[in-house]
Motif scaffolding. Structure first.
Motif, PDB file in Angstrom:
ATOM      1  N   SER A 111      41.833 131.944  18.138  1.00 28.95           N
ATOM      2  CA  SER A 111      43.079 131.732  17.391  1.00 28.95           C
ATOM      3  C   SER A 111      44.069 130.843  18.133  1.00 28.95           C
ATOM      4  N   GLN A 112      43.778 130.505  19.398  1.00 23.26           N
ATOM      5  CA  GLN A 112      44.687 129.662  20.177  1.00 23.26           C
ATOM      6  C   GLN A 112      44.372 128.179  20.058  1.00 23.26           C
ATOM      7  N   VAL A 113      43.305 127.837  19.329  1.00 22.99           N
ATOM      8  CA  VAL A 113      42.896 126.446  19.219  1.00 22.99           C
ATOM      9  C   VAL A 113      43.879 125.669  18.348  1.00 22.99           C
ATOM     10  N   GLU A 114      43.946 124.354  18.547  1.00 25.31           N
ATOM     11  CA  GLU A 114      44.881 123.527  17.789  1.00 25.31           C
ATOM     12  C   GLU A 114      44.377 123.201  16.387  1.00 25.31           C
ATOM     13  N   ASP A 115      43.070 123.246  16.174  1.00 23.20           N
ATOM     14  CA  ASP A 115      42.513 122.937  14.861  1.00 23.20           C
ATOM     15  C   ASP A 115      43.113 123.875  13.811  1.00 23.20           C
ATOM     16  N   ALA A 123      43.779 129.171  11.473  1.00 23.50           N
ATOM     17  CA  ALA A 123      44.123 130.008  10.328  1.00 23.50           C
ATOM     18  C   ALA A 123      43.065 131.080  10.084  1.00 23.50           C
ATOM     19  N   LEU A 124      41.790 130.666  10.130  1.00 22.72           N
ATOM     20  CA  LEU A 124      40.704 131.627   9.925  1.00 22.72           C
ATOM     21  C   LEU A 124      40.726 132.717  10.993  1.00 22.72           C
ATOM     22  N   SER A 125      40.943 132.317  12.231  1.00 22.01           N
ATOM     23  CA  SER A 125      40.960 133.288  13.323  1.00 22.01           C
ATOM     24  C   SER A 125      42.128 134.251  13.185  1.00 22.01           C
ATOM     25  N   PHE A 126      43.280 133.710  12.845  1.00 17.72           N
ATOM     26  CA  PHE A 126      44.471 134.540  12.685  1.00 17.72           C
ATOM     27  C   PHE A 126      44.260 135.552  11.561  1.00 17.72           C
ATOM     28  N   MET A 127      43.686 135.068  10.446  1.00 17.76           N
ATOM     29  CA  MET A 127      43.417 135.942   9.312  1.00 17.76           C
ATOM     30  C   MET A 127      42.428 137.043   9.703  1.00 17.76           C
ATOM     31  N   SER A 128      41.330 136.643  10.319  1.00 16.58           N
ATOM     32  CA  SER A 128      40.293 137.611  10.682  1.00 16.58           C
ATOM     33  C   SER A 128      40.824 138.626  11.689  1.00 16.58           C
ATOM     34  N   ALA A 180      49.613 131.476   6.314  1.00 22.68           N
ATOM     35  CA  ALA A 180      48.942 130.891   5.148  1.00 22.68           C
ATOM     36  C   ALA A 180      49.742 129.724   4.581  1.00 22.68           C
ATOM     37  N   GLU A 181      51.044 129.888   4.499  1.00 19.94           N
ATOM     38  CA  GLU A 181      51.874 128.825   3.940  1.00 19.94           C
ATOM     39  C   GLU A 181      51.860 127.574   4.818  1.00 19.94           C
ATOM     40  N   ARG A 182      51.576 127.725   6.102  1.00 20.47           N
ATOM     41  CA  ARG A 182      51.504 126.572   7.005  1.00 20.47           C
ATOM     42  C   ARG A 182      50.343 125.655   6.656  1.00 20.47           C
ATOM     43  N   VAL A 183      49.262 126.241   6.101  1.00 20.10           N
ATOM     44  CA  VAL A 183      48.058 125.437   5.859  1.00 20.10           C
ATOM     45  C   VAL A 183      47.737 125.290   4.376  1.00 20.10           C
ATOM     46  N   VAL A 184      48.647 125.739   3.501  1.00 20.64           N
ATOM     47  CA  VAL A 184      48.317 125.790   2.077  1.00 20.64           C
ATOM     48  C   VAL A 184      48.059 124.417   1.476  1.00 20.64           C
ATOM     49  N   GLU A 185      48.760 123.395   1.937  1.00 22.32           N
ATOM     50  CA  GLU A 185      48.570 122.064   1.375  1.00 22.32           C
ATOM     51  C   GLU A 185      47.250 121.455   1.826  1.00 22.32           C
ATOM     52  N   GLU A 186      46.962 121.592   3.099  1.00 15.70           N
ATOM     53  CA  GLU A 186      45.756 120.976   3.657  1.00 15.70           C
ATOM     54  C   GLU A 186      44.514 121.831   3.417  1.00 15.70           C
ATOM     55  N   LEU A 187      44.680 123.153   3.467  1.00 16.57           N
ATOM     56  CA  LEU A 187      43.531 124.072   3.381  1.00 16.57           C
ATOM     57  C   LEU A 187      43.828 125.187   2.376  1.00 16.57           C
ATOM     58  N   PRO A 188      43.886 124.862   1.103  1.00 18.20           N
ATOM     59  CA  PRO A 188      44.281 125.869   0.107  1.00 18.20           C
ATOM     60  C   PRO A 188      43.308 127.043  -0.008  1.00 18.20           C
ATOM     61  N   GLN A 189      42.011 126.805   0.211  1.00 17.00           N
ATOM     62  CA  GLN A 189      41.044 127.894   0.098  1.00 17.00           C
ATOM     63  C   GLN A 189      41.261 128.933   1.193  1.00 17.00           C
ATOM     64  N   ILE A 190      41.466 128.459   2.409  1.00 19.45           N
ATOM     65  CA  ILE A 190      41.728 129.373   3.522  1.00 19.45           C
ATOM     66  C   ILE A 190      43.059 130.092   3.312  1.00 19.45           C
ATOM     67  N   GLU A 203      47.589 131.750  -7.206  1.00 14.74           N
ATOM     68  CA  GLU A 203      48.230 130.475  -7.532  1.00 14.74           C
ATOM     69  C   GLU A 203      47.672 129.318  -6.708  1.00 14.74           C
ATOM     70  N   VAL A 204      47.331 129.585  -5.447  1.00 16.10           N
ATOM     71  CA  VAL A 204      46.964 128.478  -4.555  1.00 16.10           C
ATOM     72  C   VAL A 204      45.467 128.251  -4.459  1.00 16.10           C
ATOM     73  N   ILE A 205      44.652 129.170  -4.949  1.00 18.88           N
ATOM     74  CA  ILE A 205      43.204 129.006  -4.792  1.00 18.88           C
ATOM     75  C   ILE A 205      42.730 127.790  -5.584  1.00 18.88           C
ATOM     76  N   PRO A 206      41.969 126.894  -4.949  1.00 12.72           N
ATOM     77  CA  PRO A 206      41.502 125.693  -5.658  1.00 12.72           C
ATOM     78  C   PRO A 206      40.375 126.017  -6.641  1.00 12.72           C
ATOM     79  N   GLU A 207      40.193 125.167  -7.613  1.00 14.87           N
ATOM     80  CA  GLU A 207      39.174 125.402  -8.629  1.00 14.87           C
ATOM     81  C   GLU A 207      37.769 125.372  -8.051  1.00 14.87           C
ATOM     82  N   ASP A 208      37.564 124.623  -6.972  1.00 10.22           N
ATOM     83  CA  ASP A 208      36.227 124.514  -6.391  1.00 10.22           C
ATOM     84  C   ASP A 208      35.998 125.507  -5.251  1.00 10.22           C
TER      85      ASP A 208
END
Length: 670
Positions: free
Chosen positions: A169-173, A178-183, A207-217, A247-252
């Protein structure tokens, strides 16, 4: 030993198993005379067969390994790698080379994939953790650690999972972070680790930090935020988070992610009392569940979301979904997930009246304990405790309920603690301690009010509290609560919630109570909660008796008693017997005599003994499931048995077959 012999057994000590061929081949590659192994055998250090070489004591193997230089150890591992199977090769190369090394990383990664395929998730975690040490790229290393953490979770090792996620969860990616923080948040919940009350807020902000770039996560993180909020008793916040996820989940989005988001929104919607809306969401979730073909830690959240179907009259559908997922988890060796699945299955089977299966699934208590799954353990305990309370195993029931409630409170799982208190209130009501029941149930009522729970079914505290108030002469409180229950049942819309509300009106109305009880029974007829229906019949019969309509009262009381007896609900059998005695009924003990079964009862008994469900028998015999249940209850009483297993044994032994008379068999009733 001579130096040559020490070199030979040094190679043997580096082997991961006892196979002789790799050791001999490695010695030849290293130009070590294999005859030196025989000298070590003559000295009693090792024993050699046609296929194996084994040290005479584990300490001798350790001493041999430490007795060679680090460079020689690495050389031995590299030589052994050339003659080992792919899994052992990867580990020998890891021990034989100095990182970073892309080849070693790749071979360990492949070994992890093979381990996952055979359900060895702990082995996979080891391989991925070791692989992370052979890459220079920080993001690549963090990704390997994240995957190792997921494998640890599937193996039920939450402490290790937490430690690995804290690193990744400390990585810059942004995606991996986000995945690590969630898990990390969910694993702490799963492991029963104390979570701060605002944990869902932290996850929502991430989640709101990455919603634009990574809506699925982001959608997954918001769904888990809803789970954390609900677990801690904040369903208004949970509903908001689950709605935002939708609201934010993408169609794909993948079926797994879509399933999780829809399941959590359906769950929070149901708990908030909007049952009709939840039904449609659960229908969509069911379609997505059918598409799942792999095991993932995300399924823990999905299962807890699916649990909400007990509030929307979809219990039988949920049972089918759980059976499929349990099979998948067992095939995959996902021990960490099985406890969740079987705990929810135990609750579902209790509610639909399959108490034998519920007791089997209650083995989730031991499974969770053995695997250190302190997150699901409190729920498993309180669900088993309620079942034991219904069966009259009071001491063990109280122990389970007390322990489960205590663990839930310590971990911040206030929703589970409320389920435990409701179970204790139900226990007290069953053994005739209405005042003690009120003490527990009023605490649940206060929690429901503060947490935003408006569904009457998931935690059925209100029907029990109304009954306890009536028994203690608190008519005004009972009537007020019955009114509130009626409003919430109308909004929820499920048959069981409406049946509870109608029963409450029947218990509290001074006159014309019959219509309310009949209404309750009509709603029960649209569901599958046989125990709840029998309790309505008991309450109805008792009111008829007190209204001096003893004949009508006895009819309902006997019907209730037969269901209680079939289920093995001893405290409630005792209550029905007490009411029947007061109503002037002559209690007849079970005869245990197959000859007293009617032809119709024999047909039902044999069909059920073959494994058919009540609905299947009803379809076959052109009768209603309620009629089959009635006949089956009479069969149980007449044969003095309490389960389908006992019935199947009697049928298998020929106890229900026609007997021979005067040298020939009597005509078959079939």
């Amino acid at each position: 030993l001579e130096p040559g012999s020490r070199e030979a057994i040094g190679v043997a000590s580096a082997a991961f198993d006892r196979q002789l061929v790799p050791v001999v081949s490695a010695c030849r590659d290293l130009e070590i005379d294999v005859q030196e192994l025989e000298k070590a055998e003559q000295a009693g250090v090792v024993s050699i067969t046609e296929t194996e070489i084994q040290f005479s004591h584990p300490l001798l193997k350790a001493v041999s390994y430490e007795g060679i230089s680090p460079a020689d150890r690495r050389e031995a591992h590299r030589a052994l790698a050339a003659h080992s199977d792919p899994d052992a090769e990867s580990w020998h190369l890891a021990a034989g080379r100095l990182g970073p090394d892309p080849e070693v990383k790749e071979k360990l990664d492949q070994a992890a994939i093979r381990a996952i395929e055979r359900g060895a998730h702990s082995v996979a975690a080891d391989a991925l953790h070791r692989a992370s040490e052979f890459t220079e790229d920080h993001v690549d290393r963090a990704q390997m650690l994240y995957r190792a953490a997921l494998s640890s979770a599937l193996a039920g090792d939450y402490d290790r999972c937490e430690a690995l996620l804290e690193i990744s969860s400390q990585v810059e990616d942004p995606a991996l972070r986000a995945l690590s923080f969630m898990s990390l948040s969910v694993i702490r919940l799963s492991g029963g680790m104390k979570l701060p009350r605002n944990a869902h807020e932290e996850l929502g902000r991430e989640a709101e930090r990455v919603v634009e770039e990574l809506p699925q996560i982001a959608a997954v993180m918001l769904a888990d935020a809803a789970l954390l909020a609900g677990t801690s008793g904040q369903f208004v916040a949970g509903e908001a988070a689950s709605k935002r996820a939708l609201e934010v989940i993408p169609e794909d989005a993948s079926p797994l992610v879509s399933c999780m988001v829809h399941a959590m929104y359906a769950m929070t919607t149901a708990i908030r009392g909007r049952g009709n809306e939840a039904v449609a969401q659960f229908e969509r979730t069911g379609e997505l569940v059918d598409q799942l073909d792999q095991i993932s830690p995300v399924l823990q959240s999905i299962v807890l979301g699916l649990h909400g179907q007990v509030s929307t009259n979809q219990e039988l559908k949920l049972k089918g979904q759980l059976d499929r997922l349990i099979t998948m988890a067992r095939q995959a060796g996902a021990t960490g997930l099985l406890a969740y699945l079987t705990t929810v299955s135990a609750d579902v089977n209790y509610r639909i009246g399959d108490w034998e299966s519920s007791m089997r699934d209650s083995g989730s208590v031991e499974l969770a304990s053995e695997c250190g799954q302190d997150g699901i353990l409190p729920l498993a305990l309180v669900i088993r405790g309620r079942l034991l309370a219904a069966r009259g195993e009071t001491n063990q029931a109280r122990a389970d309920l007390d322990r489960g409630t205590e663990l839930a409170e310590a971990g911040g799982a206030l929703m589970v603690a409320a389920i435990g208190r409701a179970g204790t209130g139900f226990l007290e009501l069953g053994i005739g301690r209405a005042e003690e029941a009120i003490e527990q149930l009023e605490q649940v009522a206060a929690f429901a009010e503060s947490s935003g729970i408006e569904d009457p079914v998931f935690i059925p505290w209100a029907p029990d509290l109304i009954e306890a108030y009536v028994r203690t002469g608190r008519g005004k409180q009972a009537e007020s609560l019955a009114g509130l229950l009626g409003e919430r049942a109308k909004l929820a819309g499920s048959p069981l919630s409406l049946a509870y509300a109608a029963r409450g009106r029947g218990l509290t109305r001074a006159t014309a109570f019959e219509a309310s009880f009949e209404e309750a029974l009509a709603f029960h007829g649209k569901g599958s909660a046989s125990f709840a229906e029998a309790r309505t019949l008991l309450a109805y019969g008792a009111r008829l008796h007190r209204a001096r309509r003893r004949v009508d009262g006895r009819e309902r009381l006997r019907a209730a008693r037969e269901v209680f007896e079939r289920l093995g609900a001893k405290p409630w059998v005792d209550q029905a017997d007490a009411e029947l005695t007061a109503a002037g009924a002559i209690h007849r003990e079970a005869s245990a005599d197959p000859d007293k079964l009617s032809p119709q009862e024999i047909r039902v008994a044999k069909a059920v003994a073959e494994g058919a469900t009540n609905r299947q028998v009803a379809t076959r015999m052109y009768l209603s499931p309620k009629t089959i249940e009635f006949h089956l209850g009479r069969v149980y009483r007449k044969l003095d048995i309490h389960s389908r297993t006992e019935l199947a044994t009697l049928v298998a032994n020929g106890a229900l077959d026609p007997v021979e008379q005067s040298g020939s068999k009597s005509p078959s009733p079939l």
